[in-house]
Motif scaffolding. Structure first.
Motif, PDB file in Angstrom:
ATOM      1  N   LYS B  20      47.253  20.933  89.325  1.00 10.75           N
ATOM      2  CA  LYS B  20      46.254  19.933  88.915  1.00 10.75           C
ATOM      3  C   LYS B  20      44.873  20.532  88.821  1.00 10.75           C
ATOM      4  N   ASN B  33      47.370  17.256  84.827  1.00 15.40           N
ATOM      5  CA  ASN B  33      48.525  17.832  85.486  1.00 15.40           C
ATOM      6  C   ASN B  33      49.085  18.886  84.544  1.00 15.40           C
ATOM      7  N   ASN B  47      46.027  13.154  84.845  1.00 18.88           N
ATOM      8  CA  ASN B  47      46.249  12.946  86.268  1.00 18.88           C
ATOM      9  C   ASN B  47      45.921  11.490  86.618  1.00 18.88           C
ATOM     10  N   GLY B 668      44.266  17.627  94.193  1.00 13.79           N
ATOM     11  CA  GLY B 668      44.381  17.359  92.760  1.00 13.79           C
ATOM     12  C   GLY B 668      43.216  17.899  91.963  1.00 13.79           C
TER      13      GLY B 668
END
Ligand code: MGD
Ligand code: MGD
Ligand code: SF4
Ligand code: SF4
Ligand code: SF4
Ligand code: SF4
Ligand code: SF4
Ligand code: MO
Lengths: 290, 932, 248
Positions: B20, B33, B47, B668
């Motif tokens: 990510k 992603n 994401n 992330g």
């Protein structure tokens, strides 16, 4: 529609080939031995050559065998099955005629029927397509069949039939063209029906989805100029129908039969080129091409 | 008959791993992603947890995979071997490249730091590049904001301490009427689309004000096809209507804006007490009071010793019949009835559909309000307003409209994203004091408060090469990147030695007058030396600009490097959260390239620059990642706000955390800190927000302020032009400063209206961003260039018919400055005196690893050839910059042209010789699949 | 199998909202990305960096202008992919059985290992939803992301078509039209979801929501209330202001 050489060659040659086989199947001309061999050889060359040509536009010709499986629903599959049946049956019949001097009439009649059925199946591949209003008519099989038997008669040297059947085919051709010119309008498909946007006002295609070209545009959105089309129609009419009839009616016709047949072949090829080139697919509406 | 069908695997493995990170196919900075197979990028999707895009992804974002494999990627450092502009290069090692750069930069730094001009383009690490430039010591640094949208930023910040652009957003969930001025795409690409979807879903209405009805404006319920450059008039006509009808949020105006502040009738400056606090009359006591006293009710209608309030000046100004709908309708191209209808609809929704949130809050005066009042009207605007020479004032007019309706920072209205709101007093002022071998005295860019803050030398000449913060454009908070090359070429205000640029395609789509710029970059002096002696450039791809540099420092692609999207810079925050993000190498480069920021660190280390080396000369940072983690701007405040402190549990302020990047990656690639509820509206005045912001390190102390409907800094400039004070504008600019620096929003015609004969050049010419293309750099993308591989000039029905155009035709389009011959296409949903095209589709042959017959080069074109960086000569022979006179914002959209049918030239004109591709050309076919 | 199933258990498909689609092409590219890497052969591109780039796409966004009798022209962005027709002519024409309609959900698919690339199915489709891939020589079409919607390797919330998941404006909706309570059935009912080329009787499963009426504030409507002035003169205005302020 894109007038791909392979489909033009295919429909022109195989139509003529199966037309000739039809005549041979019913014993006209009533020949045997070497003479029969020549006739059958010509018929097979045309029919098989046409069929082979049709595989050129396949993405995977090596899988062509799979195309025999869907005869229940697919005209293309039916055409494959029936054509092979026709070729086999007529092959048997030819065996008798050429080598055994036998006329197995029932087999000949069956072969003739299958040959006609092949032409019919070919025509139905196109006539079934609601997406191409010019093709979607019972006149399409009528046209294909009449050309096949007319041309077949010419090749078979059946002058009396040829001079009747070729004009009949010519009439179908003219009706087919005339109807075809109005077919798209009458189909009811418009940019408004294609997009559902006709409610508030007049719809116009603004921008295509991609600035570059694509498969759909190459395959379906082919436009011929009107003038060009009329010229070709005249060529198709004169070479395909008028000239051959005149030639075979002329004195010393025997010598001219080959010339008539070649004229016919060229004329029909022109007609087939137009058959595709003038045909408009409804998908063109989405691209504002119509 | 039973139905047979093949068995298929409906649960195939999607990828080996998901990494990510942050998209950089544009500056919106969505979370992505990246699905990996066999160590390669297999698929990119949005994401879902990311604050910006919440899972969605635009066309460019999804096409990232074609960017990372683009054949145009530069492979190695290069030095020029052919003449400038030829594209002939030789690959060199990094050591050699850095040595070359140091050989140029070191003497400059030691002798004459201002001989370096360091300008960065579409970059997102300005707090870092600025820090580098400051420590180098040159005053000549800016990013691209000056040609992009400084009018928006400055107009917003000077008026209300925050701006449109990506710095604020409508309260998408609650707004009922959304009015969009001059936006095709914006930096907030995905959030705006998500927001439009929400409004549609909630049954709200959208009004699109734009000469062109495409994209967002196509889905707008109402399309106002305004004449370009006239938004200010239209807005002020609505303001006029609202004043006439008394449809004003008087309470909001009196509490939160400077409308009740008294103006000194003599000076036109705000009246202040001895502490410098603005003075108002308290309605309850009738007494003079500082604006921020507890319990006061500032009086909008007060007069004090002949001094009236700002509000009264406003009423007088905007009730004037010159702003009546009838008076402006024709010029704006909008009927008077429609102007009235829209104004009444704004009022109806703002006041009749007002609602309350059951949330008490305490304002800066200490007064507690038991409810939050919602006004579900919101606005957004971008370059359609700002890229005109009257853009700053128009932008202010729009903020005025928002504010009189009471719709800023209230539920349903427009909301700031941290680090905004922030008054100009909390921003730095510009700095320009140069000393040899030493840093500049402070940050380059900032917000001036008056003539004293201008960047002028003793003799009145500009300190900066781009003449930012001078009388030509006093409030040029983002600098004027579009003037750098022409000023350097002209040696005006002085000559430079080295032009160092990063990520800006200045020889092509990012310059006005592109052909002229190419000439300037290649011009030689009488000795046969280049007029601009040295050019260093960093790009990641084989762009048009590469050919014009002497030394190329190749960058990585966005999936191959560390980046930091910092709160110190351009934020990715949402209105109810502060957020920042990183990029990290999800793949390793397969070429000899380095992240540019890392290259800057290496250069700084070799140059021994303060800020980058320790006392003993050793490097503080090894590379950019090291800097991101370990640099502290102030104690406890660094580039990233999340996971600070030894244990990573501190937010905003906290010691360095050596594992910070890993924590971001685990999270992330981003960090979000939500604003507590109750602090999330009325932020400029809400104690709870102010305290939260201090805790986050956004301010050092609470900074509540009043919205500046009346701009005092502008009045100071205007007053100088009236002859007051020591710092005086030069005579030729005096009149202009007096007129344009009106402290209350006004409209004046865009300069081009008066510079050219509108009868000869009757047509406005614009560009728009295509949603599926990013400036020049989308073209190298095999998927995107199939969508936008050419750009016709779209022509409205009237002009189409008048010229008897047909599909496939070409037209010659001429401005006072030049002419181009280009393909045309018909568009009905278009203002009848406007033509337009997609921005930056046209390409130079040889660039971007495309073949020479690429449609971008043969059919594509730029409008830039028609736009000059200078206005036509004035009576006195002087040529002023083609920019907003207040901020220096490039006036791209002032352009007026004439159009005539032309013979098919086969290729768009002007044509240019191909440049030699330093990277060769791409393959003939792509069947891209990484997992077999 | 080339014959069509009499009925399918579910009727999965898309609703595309023409009132909301901003024409961003996000769905086009995410579809290209997903389907290049997944189901069947990659979607190839010919001449990708050359003079005439062209490639296979399963979803393309057109745009149209509509000119009403009165008032300004409108522009509508128009995404188009396979409509998964109930009476899919593309299926019945296929000679090999490569084209088929799934009995469990109605998805129309091409089994690439059976496809001979004859192109006839593309001829039969009125909507231009099928493209013969030039590199692979097989027919490609929208799979309704059959390899996503049931994919147990994806989190449950992601089991939807790539184009739907990515659409920033939320103009694409995925669901089961056989279920009258589904989101897609409801949207179709509420907003008058329409068929494309209904005259061809293909019975498309996908529905299009028409754009809502536009420019209503531009219609001349004498009864519409404008804002009533509080005073004609600035002086009168200040008088009004004083009174209005009393109320605060
Ligand atoms: N006619 C007209 N002209 C305009 C505009 C307009 O509206 N109309 N808009 C103006 C505006 S607002 C702007 S912002 C400018 C934009 O103009 P630029 O900022 O010049 O635009 P880009 O084309 O995005 O290119 C910048 C360069 O960055 C390079 N690049 C891309 N990615 C990377 C990377 O990761 N690292 C490095 N080092 N380089 C990279 C690209 O290859 C390209 O050469 O254009 C301006 N020009
Ligand atoms: N996909 C994509 N996204 C991008 C970019 C990109 O290249 N591609 N570039 C990024 C950059 S650098 C920037 S600066 C932003 C800019 O984002 P936008 O502000 O959306 O910029 P433009 O595309 O230049 O659009 C300007 C709009 O203003 C309209 N306009 C022009 N003159 C007037 C006027 O006088 N009045 C009104 N009301 N409208 C007018 C034009 O018709 C156009 O629709 O986008 C960013 N986002
Ligand atoms: S808007 Fe698109 S290109 Fe820009 S960052 Fe987001 S996904 Fe990437
Ligand atoms: S992603 Fe959504 S908004 Fe964008 S073109 Fe596709 S359907 Fe329209
Ligand atoms: S849209 Fe075309 S390809 Fe899809 S099912 Fe219908 S006819 Fe077949
Ligand atoms: S191209 Fe393939 S799927 Fe289409 S009809 Fe031919 S064999 Fe069937
Ligand atoms: S459902 Fe899947 S295959 Fe079909 S258009 Fe959408 S993304 Fe493409
Ligand atoms: Mo920009």
């Amino acid at each position: 529609m894109h007038p791909a050489p392979s489909v033009i060659v295919f429909t022109t040659l195989s139509g003529l080939g199966f037309g000739l086989l039809t005549w041979l199947g019913i014993g006209m001309p009533d020949v045997s031995g070497w003479v029969a061999f020549v006739f059958f050889a010509i018929a097979y060359a045309l029919a098989v050559g046409g069929l082979l040509a049709s595989t050129f536009h396949l993405g995977h010709p090596e899988r062509a065998i799979k195309a025999f499986s869907q005869w229940r629903s697919s005209w293309l599959s039916r055409e494959g099955v029936v054509s092979v049946a026709a070729l086999l049956v007529m092959g048997l019949y030819a065996l008798g005629r050429v080598f055994l001097d036998q006329n197995w009439a029932p087999i000949g009649w069956l072969g003739a029927a299958l040959s006609l059925a092949t032409v019919y199946c070919t025509s139905m591949i196109y006539a079934q397509l609601a997406t191409v209003p010019r093709w979607k008519t019972i006149l399409t099989p009528a046209l294909f069949l009449s050309i096949a038997v007319g041309g077949g008669a010419l090749l078979a040297g059946e002058r009396d039939f040829a001079v009747i059947l070729l004009p009949v085919a010519a009439v179908f051709q003219i009706i087919w063209w005339t109807r075809g010119d109005l077919a798209f309008e009458q189909s009811g498909s418009t940019l408004a029906s294609a997009t559902g946007l006709g409610e508030p006002g007049q719809v116009r295609a603004f921008e295509p989805p991609h600035t570059g070209t694509n498969y759909l545009l190459r395959e379906f959105v082919f436009q011929v100029g009107r003038k060009h089309a009329i010229k070709l129609r005249i060529i198709a009419f004169v070479l395909g129908f008028a000239l051959p009839v005149l030639l075979v009616l002329a004195p010393f016709a025997h010598a001219l039969f080959a010339v008539a047949a070649i004229c016919h072949l060229i004329g029909i090829a022109a007609s087939r080129w137009l058959f595709f080139a003038e045909a408009e697919h409804v998908v063109g509406l989405y691209y504002g091409k119509r | 008959m039973t139905h047979h069908q093949p068995q298929i695997d409906t649960s195939p493995k999607v990828s080996d791993e998901v990494r990510k990170t942050t998209c950089y196919m544009c500056a919106c900075r969505c979370g992505i992603n990246v699905h990996m197979k066999d160590g390669k990028v297999a698929y990119i999707e949005g994401n879902r947890d990311h604050p910006v895009n919440k899972g969605v992804l635009c066309a460019k974002g999804s096409a990232g995979i074609m960017q990372v494999n683009a054949p145009s990627r530069l492979k190695s450092p290069m030095k020029r071997v052919g003449p400038r502009g030829s594209g002939e290069f030789e690959e060199i090692s990094w050591d050699e490249a850095l040595d070359m750069a140091v050989a140029l930069l070191k003497p400059i730094r030691e002798n004459d730091p201002e001989k370096l001009a360091f300008f960065t383009g579409r970059d997102q690490s300005q707090s870092f590049t600025g820090f580098w430039a400051q420590n180098f010591g040159t005053p000549n640094f800016a990013a691209h904001g000056g040609f992009c949208s400084v009018n928006m930023a400055a107009g917003g910040i000077y008026t209300m301490g925050g701006a449109f652009w990506e710095f604020g957003q409508p309260d998408w969930d609650r707004t009922k009427l959304f009015m969009l001025f001059g936006v095709a795409e914006d930096h907030d690409s995905n959030p705006i689309k998500i927001g439009i979807g929400k409004i549609k879903g909630n049954g709200g209405k959208i009004v699109g004000v734009n000469p062109i009805r495409s994209g967002y404006n196509a889905v707008a319920d109402e399309w106002v096809g305004i004449t370009p450059g006239f938004d200010g008039l239209f807005i002020l006509a609505m303001v006029h209507e609202l004043f006439r009808a008394g449809k004003l949020d008087l309470e909001y105006l009196s509490r939160f804006t400077n409308a009740p502040v008294l103006i000194d009738a003599e000076t036109g400056l705000l009246m202040r007490d001895e502490n410098g606090k603005e003075l108002v009359i308290d309605r309850r006591t009738g007494k003079l009071s500082a604006f921020d006293q507890k319990g006061i009710l500032p009086d909008l209608a007060a007069t004090h010793e002949g001094n009236r309030t700002v509000f009264q000046l406003m009423a007088e100004k905007y009730l004037d019949p010159q702003y009546a709908p009838e008076a402006v309708a024709e010029r704006c191209g909008i009927s008077a009835d429609r102007i009235r209808k829209i104004a009444s609809e704004l009022a109806r929704v703002a006041f009749d559909e007002a609602f309350e949130l059951d949330q008490s809050w305490t304002d800066f005066r200490g007064d507690t309000h038991d409810k939050m009042i919602g006004r579900p009207v919101s606005f957004h605007s971008m370059r359609g307003v700002s890229a005109h020479s009257n853009g700053f004032q128009t932008c202010r007019a729009l903020h005025l409209l928002q504010i009189i309706l009471g719709t800023v920072e209230v539920p349903g209205g427009f909301r700031f994203k941290p680090p905004y709101p922030k008054p100009i007093s909390a921003h730095p002022k510009p700095h320009g004091k140069v000393s040899r071998n030493a840093p500049l005295d402070g940050p380059h860019l900032g917000f001036v408060h008056g003539p004293d803050d201008l960047m002028l030398r003793e003799d009145g000449s500009p300190i900066r090469i781009d003449k930012a913060f001078t009388w030509e454009n006093p409030m040029s908070s983002h600098g004027l990147m579009h003037m750098v090359i022409s000023n350097a070429h002209a040696g005006d205000p002085y000559k430079i030695d080295t032009l160092f640029m990063y990520m800006a395609n200045m020889s092509w789509n990012s310059s006005m007058n592109s052909s002229g710029v190419m000439q300037m970059l290649t011009d030689k002096d009488e000795n046969g030396d280049y007029v601009i002696p040295n050019i260093i450039y960093s790009d990641a791809y084989s762009s048009e600009m590469v050919a014009y540099a002497d030394l190329i420092l190749p960058d990585t692609t966005y999936l191959e490097r560390h980046d930091c999207i910092s709160l110190l810079d351009r934020p990715i925050c949402e209105a109810d959260a502060a957020a920042d993000a990183i990029r990290w190498p999800v793949i390793e480069p397969d070429r000899d390239v380095r992240g540019f920021q890392t290259t800057l660190v290496h250069l700084a280390n070799r140059l021994g620059m303060p800020g980058f080396v320790n006392e003993d000369g050793s490097a503080k940072y090894e590379d950019y990642a090291d800097y991101i983690v370990n640099h502290e701007r102030k104690p406890g405040i660094g580039p990233l706000a999340g996971f600070r402190g030894k244990d990573g549990d501190k937010v905003g302020r906290g010691e360095v955390n050596p594992d910070q990047l890993d924590r971001y990656i685990e999270n992330g690639g981003f960090y979000v800190e939500h604003i507590p509820s109750g602090a999330d509206y009325y932020k400029p005045w809400n104690n709870a927000y102010q305290d939260w912001a201090v805790g986050m390190g956004i301010y050092d102390k609470p900074e509540p302020y009043l919205f500046s409907l009346y701009s005092e800094p502008m009045r100071k400039f205007q007053r100088a032009a009236e002859g007051h004070g020591d710092r005086q504008p030069p005579e030729h600019l005096r009149g202009r400063v007096k007129e344009t620096m009106d402290p209350l929003p006004i409209w004046y015609p865009p300069f081009e209206e008066n510079n050219v004969d509108p009868d000869e050049y009757p047509v406005h010419a614009l560009t728009q961003r295509p949603m599926a293309m990013y400036h020049s750099w989308g073209t190298q993308n095999a998927w995107l260039r199939q969508i936008h591989g050419r750009n016709p000039l779209y022509v409205p029905t009237k002009i189409w018919e008048a010229n008897d155009f047909a599909e496939g035709d070409w037209a010659r389009v001429s401005s006072v400055h030049g002419s181009i011959t280009v393909p045309v296409a018909h568009m009905a949903a278009l203002n009848e005196s406007t033509v337009w095209t997609w921005n930056a589709i046209g390409k130079r042959k040889g660039a971007w690893a495309l073949s020479n017959d690429a449609p971008e080069a043969t059919k594509g074109f730029l409008l830039n050839h028609l736009i000059h960086e200078l206005q036509p000569p004035k009576g006195d022979g002087l040529r002023w910059s083609n920019s907003d006179p207040i901020t220096g914002q490039a006036a791209w959209f002032d352009l007026r042209v004439k159009i005539e049918k032309a013979d098919d030239p086969r290729e768009s004109q002007p044509g240019f010789d191909p440049i030699k591709s330093p990277v060769g050309q791409g393959p003939d076919e792509l069947t891209w699949k990484v997992g077999k | 199998m080339t014959t069509l199933p009499e009925t399918t258990q579910r009727k999965l498909g898309l609703v595309i909202d023409l009132d909301t689609c901003v024409g961003c092409h996000a769905c086009v590219v995410s579809c290209k990305g997903w389907n290049t890497e997944n189901y069947g052969a990659p979607l190839s591109d010919q001449n990708p960096y050359g003079g005439d780039p062209s490639g296979t796409f399963l979803n393309r966004v057109h745009s149209y202008e509509v000119q009403p009798e009165e008032g300004a022209a409108q522009l509508i962005h128009f995404p188009k992919s396979c409509l998964h027709c109930e009476d899919a002519p593309c299926v019945t024409v296929c000679p090999t059985g490569a084209s088929y309609k799934r009995i469990e959900d109605g998805i129309v698919l091409v089994n690439e290992s059976d496809c001979i690339g004859c192109g006839l199915c593309a001829w039969a489709c009125p909507y231009g939803a099928r493209e013969l891939d030039a590199a692979e020589g097989v027919m490609k079409k929208c799979t309704l992301c059959v390899d996503r919607i049931y994919n147990e390797n994806l989190p449950e919330e992601d089991r939807m078509p790539a184009c739907v998941r990515t659409c920033p404006a939320g103009a694409r909706h995925f669901g089961d039209f056989a279920d009258p309570e589904s989101n897609v059935s409801k949207l179709t009912a509420e907003r008058g979801g329409m068929d494309l080329m209904p005259e061809l009787n293909t019975k498309p499963v996908n529905k299009y929501l028409p754009p809502r009426p536009k420019d209503e504030m531009d219609q001349i409507d004498v009864l519409a209330p404008f804002l009533a002035p509080v005073a004609e003169e600035p002086k009168g205005f200040i008088g009004w202001l004083d009174k209005a302020l009393e109320k605060i």
